[in-house]
Design a protein around this motif. Sequence first.
Motif, PDB file in Angstrom:
ATOM      1  N   THR A  81       0.826  -1.205   0.000  1.00 30.99           N
ATOM      2  CA  THR A  81       0.000   0.000   0.000  1.00 30.99           C
ATOM      3  C   THR A  81       0.861   1.257   0.000  1.00 30.99           C
ATOM      4  O   THR A  81       0.596   2.212  -0.744  1.00 30.99           O
ATOM      5  CB  THR A  81      -0.930   0.014   1.227  1.00 30.99           C
ATOM      6  OG1 THR A  81      -1.756  -1.157   1.210  1.00 30.99           O
ATOM      7  CG2 THR A  81      -1.807   1.258   1.225  1.00 30.99           C
ATOM      8  N   GLU A  82       1.897   1.239   0.829  1.00 32.19           N
ATOM      9  CA  GLU A  82       2.787   2.401   0.909  1.00 32.19           C
ATOM     10  C   GLU A  82       3.528   2.616  -0.403  1.00 32.19           C
ATOM     11  O   GLU A  82       3.645   3.754  -0.888  1.00 32.19           O
ATOM     12  CB  GLU A  82       3.790   2.200   2.051  1.00 32.19           C
ATOM     13  CG  GLU A  82       4.748   3.379   2.234  1.00 32.19           C
ATOM     14  CD  GLU A  82       5.727   3.160   3.377  1.00 32.19           C
ATOM     15  OE1 GLU A  82       6.621   4.008   3.548  1.00 32.19           O
ATOM     16  OE2 GLU A  82       5.599   2.141   4.096  1.00 32.19           O
ATOM     17  N   THR A  85       1.128   3.929  -3.119  1.00 29.59           N
ATOM     18  CA  THR A  85       0.796   5.333  -2.879  1.00 29.59           C
ATOM     19  C   THR A  85       1.935   6.247  -3.303  1.00 29.59           C
ATOM     20  O   THR A  85       1.722   7.275  -3.955  1.00 29.59           O
ATOM     21  CB  THR A  85       0.480   5.558  -1.389  1.00 29.59           C
ATOM     22  OG1 THR A  85      -0.647   4.760  -1.012  1.00 29.59           O
ATOM     23  CG2 THR A  85       0.172   7.030  -1.120  1.00 29.59           C
ATOM     24  N   ASN A  88       2.179   6.233  -7.215  1.00 31.23           N
ATOM     25  CA  ASN A  88       1.118   7.007  -7.855  1.00 31.23           C
ATOM     26  C   ASN A  88       1.247   8.506  -7.599  1.00 31.23           C
ATOM     27  O   ASN A  88       0.956   9.324  -8.478  1.00 31.23           O
ATOM     28  CB  ASN A  88      -0.253   6.526  -7.372  1.00 31.23           C
ATOM     29  CG  ASN A  88      -0.647   5.195  -7.988  1.00 31.23           C
ATOM     30  OD1 ASN A  88      -0.112   4.801  -9.015  1.00 31.23           O
ATOM     31  ND2 ASN A  88      -1.579   4.502  -7.364  1.00 31.23           N
ATOM     32  N   THR A  89       1.709   8.860  -6.391  1.00 32.11           N
ATOM     33  CA  THR A  89       1.901  10.274  -6.068  1.00 32.11           C
ATOM     34  C   THR A  89       3.002  10.877  -6.926  1.00 32.11           C
ATOM     35  O   THR A  89       2.849  11.980  -7.481  1.00 32.11           O
ATOM     36  CB  THR A  89       2.263  10.446  -4.579  1.00 32.11           C
ATOM     37  OG1 THR A  89       1.184   9.969  -3.769  1.00 32.11           O
ATOM     38  CG2 THR A  89       2.516  11.918  -4.255  1.00 32.11           C
TER      39      THR A  89
END
Length: 278
Positions: A81-82, A85, A88-89
Amino acid sequence: MSTISSMANNTYMMYKFAAKAGLSPTGGTTSSSTLSGLSSSYAKAKSGTAALPYDESSAASDMRTLSSIREGYAGLVSSYTETKTTFNTEMKSTLSDLAGSAAKVASMSYDFSASDIQTDAAGKTTYSDGLKSAISSVKSLVSDYNDALSFFSDNKDVSKRASALATEFADTTYRADSYRAIGINVDSKTGALTLDEDKLAKALTTESSRAENLLGKNGLAGKAQSHVGLAKFQQDKVFPSMQSMIGGEMTVASLYTGRTLQNISSFVTTGNLIDMLF
């Protein structure tokens, strides 16, 4: 004996699922001997040929082992998940920067002449404010394009989509000779761009139409906008799903949040064990 059989069976099934996923409590390949031992204990407990094949101590030990696996999966999911994220950021920011600089170069004025470059008595060359602004805009486009190219190139192994985008952004090489004429050099291996500001200034003031064609909406800026559009269209799919990355291990991980582990845990308590046996 039915309770002891249930304990053995539940624990064995957890190990079996872990083995199917190619995992073990210690992080390596699940030992077939461990599974065989649990299977044997379960069979004996079920048939009643063993007085106490699976006692409280064994249950507690396996409970700790299974809890360790659960924690490992929790860490794996958290790490995924990290990472997603962060990816994508960074991708969103990189594409946003490129979209902005490309739009600026696509719409800027290319109405320059030789008078926009002045040379004083000491031989020092200066540019008009308009020309300096145009050069700055192209410089930003080159920099942002390189950032996007590097991002997808560095992450091309993440997925087939990322690899395809890396190839898209590296397609500057086919116009290398044309770009070079206006001061933009292309690395033949990577497609990365470098800018010669003085050569660009000369091209903008002596061959403005050609410069606009190579840099504007039909040139580098337009190409960048097209690539950004393609990347944004599939942005949510560039980074692979958790299921595709972790695969069958997700089946195992889901068990650790269900009732199976809670049932095993209840058997570890001496009071519960005695109550159920007697």
